[in-house]
Design a protein around this motif. Structure first.
Motif, short mmCIF file in Angstrom:
data_model
loop_
_atom_site.label_atom_id
_atom_site.label_comp_id
_atom_site.label_asym_id
_atom_site.label_seq_id
_atom_site.Cartn_x
_atom_site.Cartn_y
_atom_site.Cartn_z
N VAL A 53 0.86 -1.19 0.00
CA VAL A 53 0.00 0.00 0.00
C VAL A 53 0.90 1.24 0.00
N GLY A 54 0.66 2.16 -0.94
CA GLY A 54 1.43 3.40 -1.01
C GLY A 54 2.91 3.16 -1.29
N PRO A 55 3.24 2.50 -2.42
CA PRO A 55 4.63 2.15 -2.71
C PRO A 55 5.52 3.36 -3.03
N GLY A 56 4.91 4.52 -3.34
CA GLY A 56 5.74 5.65 -3.75
C GLY A 56 6.57 5.24 -4.95
N PRO A 57 7.89 5.53 -4.95
CA PRO A 57 8.73 5.17 -6.11
C PRO A 57 9.01 3.67 -6.21
N GLY A 104 -5.32 3.83 -7.03
CA GLY A 104 -6.53 3.74 -6.22
C GLY A 104 -6.27 4.17 -4.79
N ASP A 105 -7.35 4.20 -4.04
CA ASP A 105 -7.29 4.67 -2.65
C ASP A 105 -7.36 3.47 -1.71
N ALA A 106 -6.40 3.40 -0.80
CA ALA A 106 -6.33 2.27 0.13
C ALA A 106 -7.57 2.19 1.02
N GLN A 107 -8.33 3.28 1.09
CA GLN A 107 -9.53 3.25 1.92
C GLN A 107 -10.67 2.49 1.26
N GLY A 123 5.52 4.05 5.63
CA GLY A 123 5.52 5.51 5.49
C GLY A 123 4.25 6.10 4.91
N SER A 124 3.19 5.32 4.85
CA SER A 124 1.96 5.81 4.21
C SER A 124 0.84 6.04 5.24
N LEU A 125 0.88 5.27 6.33
CA LEU A 125 -0.16 5.32 7.36
C LEU A 125 -0.54 6.75 7.79
N HIS A 126 0.45 7.61 7.98
CA HIS A 126 0.15 8.96 8.48
C HIS A 126 -0.58 9.82 7.44
N GLU A 127 -0.66 9.32 6.19
CA GLU A 127 -1.34 10.10 5.14
C GLU A 127 -2.80 9.66 4.95
C1 LIG Z 1 5.65 8.93 2.30
S1 LIG Z 1 5.29 7.97 0.89
C2 LIG Z 1 6.03 6.39 1.25
C3 LIG Z 1 6.44 5.68 -0.02
C4 LIG Z 1 7.13 4.34 0.17
N1 LIG Z 1 6.25 3.37 0.76
C5 LIG Z 1 8.37 4.45 0.98
O1 LIG Z 1 8.56 3.68 1.92
O2 LIG Z 1 9.18 5.31 0.64
C6 LIG Z 1 3.57 7.61 1.08
C7 LIG Z 1 2.96 7.07 -0.21
O3 LIG Z 1 1.62 6.65 0.05
C8 LIG Z 1 0.78 7.14 -0.98
N2 LIG Z 1 -0.58 7.24 -0.42
C9 LIG Z 1 -1.01 8.14 0.49
N3 LIG Z 1 -2.31 7.94 0.79
C10 LIG Z 1 -2.71 6.87 0.04
C11 LIG Z 1 -3.95 6.18 -0.09
N4 LIG Z 1 -5.05 6.56 0.60
N5 LIG Z 1 -4.02 5.14 -0.95
C12 LIG Z 1 -2.92 4.75 -1.66
N6 LIG Z 1 -1.71 5.37 -1.59
C13 LIG Z 1 -1.61 6.42 -0.73
C14 LIG Z 1 1.41 8.47 -1.37
O4 LIG Z 1 1.03 8.95 -2.63
C15 LIG Z 1 2.90 8.12 -1.29
O5 LIG Z 1 3.39 7.63 -2.51
#
Ligand SMILES: C[S@@+](CC[C@H](N)C(=O)[O-])C[C@H]1O[C@@H](n2cnc3c(N)ncnc32)[C@H](O)[C@@H]1O
Length: 220
Positions: A53-57, A104-107, A123-127
């Motif tokens: 979930v939220g892989p970023g790069p 898509g949205d993890a929610q 690193g995605s949980l706080h978003e």
């Molecule tokens: C801080 S980055 C962390 C990226 C990567 N996992 C890492 O360890 O570097 C958070 C990632 O989560 C994604 N993200 C945030 N909210 C999300 C959501 N509701 N559903 C899916 N992806 C989400 C962001 O776009 C971002 O790419």
């Protein structure tokens, strides 16, 4: 005394400058061997089809694929700009046939129930604006016996550690983003009450110097 949580974003990391700067930071961390792929392996996510979930790069998931055999990965990301970068990185690893990035949205995950052998995210949980909803989705898409590993920063880290992290984080353009992520992150106590409201059971929360890790298994 820990300050109140300051919400960062619920739309993920968007835009060319932000995504490319984030990619440079994570590439450097990969090159220095700082990515915590072993956390995922130690949580028991070692085989089959996993969800990130939220892989970023994408570096964490790509390193996980490299360290495991005959595994495949779906990666759910809210930002199209990040998906473009992750797909480019997967090609550079030669792993594009084993990973599929889904926008898509993890929610509200676009996946069937009981589909994955493991779920991980860093690193995605706080978003996530509704973290309980995401945790419920993690539970729903995991098969019985499937494992999860959720890691993030924690806001209640020692202020000296926060200062040190800022100092060693490069490129320096990413430092304001790092601080806003720490300020948006949960404390160990806060994450405990979020977990209690979710469908996850039998989890363990561990506190580390810079972050927190939630691991567990879906009981069948
Ligand atoms: C801080 S980055 C962390 C990226 C990567 N996992 C890492 O360890 O570097 C958070 C990632 O989560 C994604 N993200 C945030 N909210 C999300 C959501 N509701 N559903 C899916 N992806 C989400 C962001 O776009 C971002 O790419």
């Amino acid at each position: 005394m820990v300050g109140s949580r300051v919400v960062e974003t619920s739309e993920g990391i968007q835009g060319e400058f932000n995504t490319q700067t984030y990619d440079r930071m994570m590439r450097r961390m990969r090159d220095k061997g700082w990515l915590e792929t072993n956390l995922i392996l130690r949580a028991g996510i070692t085989q089959g089809l996993a969800l990130e979930v939220g892989p970023g790069p994408g570096y964490l998931g790509l390193e996980w694929l490299k360290k495991t055999k005959e595994t495949n990965l779906r990666a759910l990301e809210i930002s199209s700009d990040m998906i473009t970068i992750a797909e480019r990185n997967a090609k550079a690893y030669g792993l594009q046939s084993r990973v599929h990035y889904v926008k898509g949205d993890a929610q509200d995950m676009p996946f069937d129930d009981n589909m994955f052998d493991g779920v991980f995210t860093n690193g995605s949980l706080h978003e996530w604006s509704k973290p309980t909803k995401v945790l419920d989705e993690v539970y729903r898409v995991l098969r019985g016996g499937g494992k999860y590993c959720i890691s993030d920063l924690r806001r209640d880290m020692n202020p000296l550690v926060k200062w040190f992290m800022k100092l060693v984080t490069k490129p320096k353009e990413i430092r304001p983003g790092l601080i806003s992520s720490i300020n948006a992150a949960y404390t160990v106590e806060e994450i405990g009450s979020i977990l209690e409201q979710s469908n996850l059971v039998g989890y363990k929360v561990r506190s580390q110097t810079m972050g927190l890790i939630i691991t567990g298994e879906k009981t069948a």
